[in-house]
Design an enzyme around this catalytic site. Structure first.
Site, PDB file in Angstrom:
ATOM      1  CG  ASP A   1     -17.875  -6.728  -3.565  1.00  0.00           C
ATOM      2  OD1 ASP A   1     -19.020  -6.238  -3.477  1.00  0.00           O
ATOM      3  OD2 ASP A   1     -16.878  -6.054  -3.883  1.00  0.00           O
TER       4      ASP A   1
ATOM      5  CB  CYS B   1     -23.911  -1.797  -8.241  1.00  0.00           C
ATOM      6  SG  CYS B   1     -22.941  -2.887  -9.282  1.00  0.00           S
TER       7      CYS B   1
ATOM      8  CD  GLN C   1     -18.618   9.026   7.276  1.00  0.00           C
ATOM      9  OE1 GLN C   1     -17.669   9.228   8.024  1.00  0.00           O
ATOM     10  NE2 GLN C   1     -19.854   9.391   7.575  1.00  0.00           N
TER      11      GLN C   1
ATOM     12  NE  ARG D   1     -20.765   4.729  -3.732  1.00  0.00           N
ATOM     13  CZ  ARG D   1     -19.759   4.793  -2.881  1.00  0.00           C
ATOM     14  NH1 ARG D   1     -18.643   4.162  -3.153  1.00  0.00           N
ATOM     15  NH2 ARG D   1     -19.861   5.505  -1.774  1.00  0.00           N
TER      16      ARG D   1
ATOM     17  CB  VAL E   1     -19.911  10.651  -1.331  1.00  0.00           C
ATOM     18  CG1 VAL E   1     -19.973   9.579  -2.400  1.00  0.00           C
ATOM     19  CG2 VAL E   1     -20.839  11.806  -1.657  1.00  0.00           C
TER      20      VAL E   1
END
Length: 420
Positions: free
Chosen positions: A304, A116, A125, A92, A123
């Protein structure tokens, strides 16, 4: 397809050197597109995502030399402004070439991203911000096409905090005409690391590390040298591994200050954590206590690290709640952890984890990058042997993880699909 075989029940001891941050290295590599002069980088991790990004940049005409954690990039002869689907679908972060290409060359054609499979992660923004700066953008046939003679400074207020969006707009703004203000900017250390490189290249940026970035555009950037910051997620993953398996491990080349949200929760779980300027020591000799947490943007608990900490909670005393506020569909590891004997139920964006005394080894499958790390952590504590399939996810974000774990005393080996 490679798999990992892990025999659980061995405590970890020794030292491990933390690699450079994946999520800083990727935008920093893209920033080389902003200048015709060479950019020299150190502490670049040897990861599949980094190799993919270097391949993409190479296809665009960037001259690259790499080895031993060093990468030199020269974008003086870029002749291809397209990021094709074949490259972007696997990572990505490829979207990060969009801002630099439009800013310097006035045109970019970038396939809609992949990476992922943990939610939509749109996208919009990025597009909204570039349009505010005067770019003409169309989306057709699976590509984002952007054009602009020269971007103009603008005030951009993002609808949500977006790390890659902030990075893309920051890179676009440094070559725009006039002043750009990015409100609601991501404050992640990796964004700050990118900003520090841009400043070294001649950009004028104020507010680094805050949610308001003010950029005065310049006509061109020059080359620079930069060392990528340590990977706080790799560091956090090893901290959780020691907390689960038990032992005494010192982490080197780490920044404790950017890990505070994680270390606070580890201490709550009963883990002993000591720290200096660039090292951390973690010790654990008992079963952890269950810890409730919710993910949020930096400086809060990072999404994460959610899967890795959930793996720790599976063998804790008590019950914990894990609330995921950043991404939908980021509980795909739960089913696999339950195959190892965990007791986890899901209700919307909340997981309820009831700790068990012992996990048992089984065949499991990695579903994304951080989920694969959670399975490694659980397997280190499980009774018997665990086989983790699809570990190409792990290779996307961890530099020689099984080598580092083996050096700490873990019983981990990589096998090919035919051997398993």
């Amino acid at each position: 397809m490679d798999k990992l075989v892990i025999e659980g029940g061995y405590p970890l001891s020794g030292e491990v050197v933390v690699s450079g941050a994946k999520n800083a290295a990727l935008p920093i590599l893209c920033a080389s597109l902003l200048s015709a002069e060479p950019v020299h980088l150190e502490n670049v991790p040897d990861l599949q995502d980094v190799r993919t990004m270097l391949k993409l940049l190479g296809q665009m005409g960037v001259q690259i030399e790499s080895g031993d954690g060093r990468v030199s990039l020269n974008a003086s002869k870029v002749d291809n402004l397209v990021a094709p689907y074949e490259m972007v679908k696997t990572m990505r972060a490829s979207i990060l070439v969009l801002g630099p290409l439009v800013a310097r060359f006035g045109h970019a054609r970038v396939s809609l991203p992949g990476g992922c499979a943990i939610g939509a992660r749109p996208v919009d923004q990025h597009i909204k911000g570039l349009q505010a700066m005067g770019a003409e953008i169309t989306i057709e046939h699976g590509f984002i096409e952007a054009r602009a003679k020269r971007l103009k400074g603008a005030r951009i207020v993002t609808d949500m905090i977006t790390v890659t969006g902030t990075e893309n707009l920051l890179m676009a703004a440094v070559l725009a005409e006039g002043e750009t203000v990015i409100e609601n900017a991501a404050r992640e250390p990796e964004v700050g690391d990118l900003a520090h490189l841009l400043v070294a290249m001649g950009a004028k940026i104020e507010g680094i590390g805050t949610d308001r970035l003010v950029i005065q555009g310049v006509d061109k950037l020059h080359g620079a040298k930069h060392t990528v910051i340590p990977d706080r997620i790799e560091a956090g993953t090893f901290l959780c591994a020691v907390a689960a398996a038990g032992g005494d491990v010192t982490l080197r080349k780490v920044r404790p200050l950017i890990l505070e949200a994680v270390t606070e929760k580890l201490r709550e779980a009963g883990v002993t954590v000591e720290e200096g300027d660039d090292w951390m020591r973690v010790r654990m000799d008992k079963r952890p206590s269950a810890v409730t947490f919710r993910t949020s943007e930096y400086p809060a608990f990072p999404t994460d690290m959610q899967a890795q900490f959930m793996a720790l909670n599976t063998i804790a005393t008590g019950t914990s709640q894990v609330v995921e506020t950043i991404f939908e569909n980021r509980f795909m590891h739960v089913q696999e952890l339950n195959r190892l004997g965990a007791n986890i139920t899901i209700d919307g964006n909340t997981a309820l984890v009831t700790g068990v005394e012992q996990l048992s080894g089984a065949k499991v499958m990695a579903t994304d990058l951080r989920a694969s790390a959670s399975l490694v952590i659980a397997a280190l504590r499980a009774d018997g042997e665990t086989l983790i399939d699809r570990i190409y996810h792990l290779d996307r974000g961890y530099d020689r993880m099984e080598t580092k774990l083996t050096a700490l005393g873990a019983k981990v080996r990589r096998v090919s699909g035919s051997q398993a």
